[in-house]
Design an enzyme around this catalytic site. Sequence first.
Site, PDB file in Angstrom:
ATOM      1  CG  ASP A  67      -0.310  -0.440   2.506  1.00  0.00           C
ATOM      2  OD1 ASP A  67       0.933  -0.431   2.591  1.00  0.00           O
ATOM      3  OD2 ASP A  67      -1.028  -0.788   3.454  1.00  0.00           O
ATOM      4  CG  ASN A 136      -8.568  -0.425  11.336  1.00  0.00           C
ATOM      5  OD1 ASN A 136      -7.695  -1.181  10.918  1.00  0.00           O
ATOM      6  ND2 ASN A 136      -9.021   0.593  10.624  1.00  0.00           N
ATOM      7  CG  HIS A 138      -5.697  -1.663   8.224  1.00  0.00           C
ATOM      8  ND1 HIS A 138      -5.721  -0.298   8.438  1.00  0.00           N
ATOM      9  CD2 HIS A 138      -4.416  -2.026   8.415  1.00  0.00           C
ATOM     10  CE1 HIS A 138      -4.502   0.116   8.738  1.00  0.00           C
ATOM     11  NE2 HIS A 138      -3.697  -0.913   8.743  1.00  0.00           N
ATOM     12  CD  GLU A 143      -8.579   1.673   6.920  1.00  0.00           C
ATOM     13  OE1 GLU A 143      -8.343   0.735   7.712  1.00  0.00           O
ATOM     14  OE2 GLU A 143      -8.191   2.838   7.102  1.00  0.00           O
TER      15      GLU A 143
END
Length: 248
Positions: A67, A136, A138, A143
């Site tokens: 990413d 979280n 991801h 996400e």
Amino acid sequence: MRVLVCRSASAAATAAARDVAAFVRARPRATLGLPTGRTPVPFYAALVGLHRRGRVSFARAHAFNLDEFAGLAADDPGSYHSYLRRRLFDHVDFPPGHRHVFDGAARSARRQIAGFERTLDRLGGLDLAVLGIGLNGHLGFNEPAGVLASRTHRVRLSTSSRRANAWLFGGDVRRVPTEAFTMGIGTILAARRIVVLVTGSSKARLLRRALQGGITTRVPASLLQLHPDCTVILDRAASRHLAGGGVS
Ligand code: GLP
């Protein structure tokens, strides 16, 4: 899924580096998906050490970053490109043409994404994806959401992810870009092998949901449970909420 619990974060990083080095020794032309974040910092240091000691060469391997922040040029100190250069590329022997990194500042996101996918397809997809897990849940920058995109795409970052990345921007969350490019969940899960490195107590509860809870796009890392060849390497702190001490 194999879960390996190491006595410390640095032992976990070393175990992951040895695993990746052995993989590349066995398949010198391997295509690797590479993570960023704080967790892999000691992993890259260990991998560079193995390279310096002649235990692994990347001269025929290919690196793909998972990413990148949208809007940041390769030489921006906050970009993942800079991160990978500083931690890995400057110290090992991936040929320049084998470092496939998103250009966050590309004028055409569509062309950028298509080019990345084309190169990955031409090389037969990922042989090994090395992953971290966001606070979280991801993977890459996929996400938590009701629906996940399979292939490389542009995403809006959650507040949690922007906060978690503020350290790359002098601790100022307002400087963290609001969007990013990421490999899709399908591209990641299509990797023939996956090695996940997670350390620290802050991720212990999340890990239980991801590894031992139901499979849900609300915790993208839970999809790892579907992968036929996934090794999760943890330190004790990260494993402390896992049922059965993390053995599965
Ligand atoms: C970033 C990256 C992820 C990475 C995650 C974990 O958000 N986009 O690919 O897995 O950080 O970060 P850390 O290791 O700092 O917790």
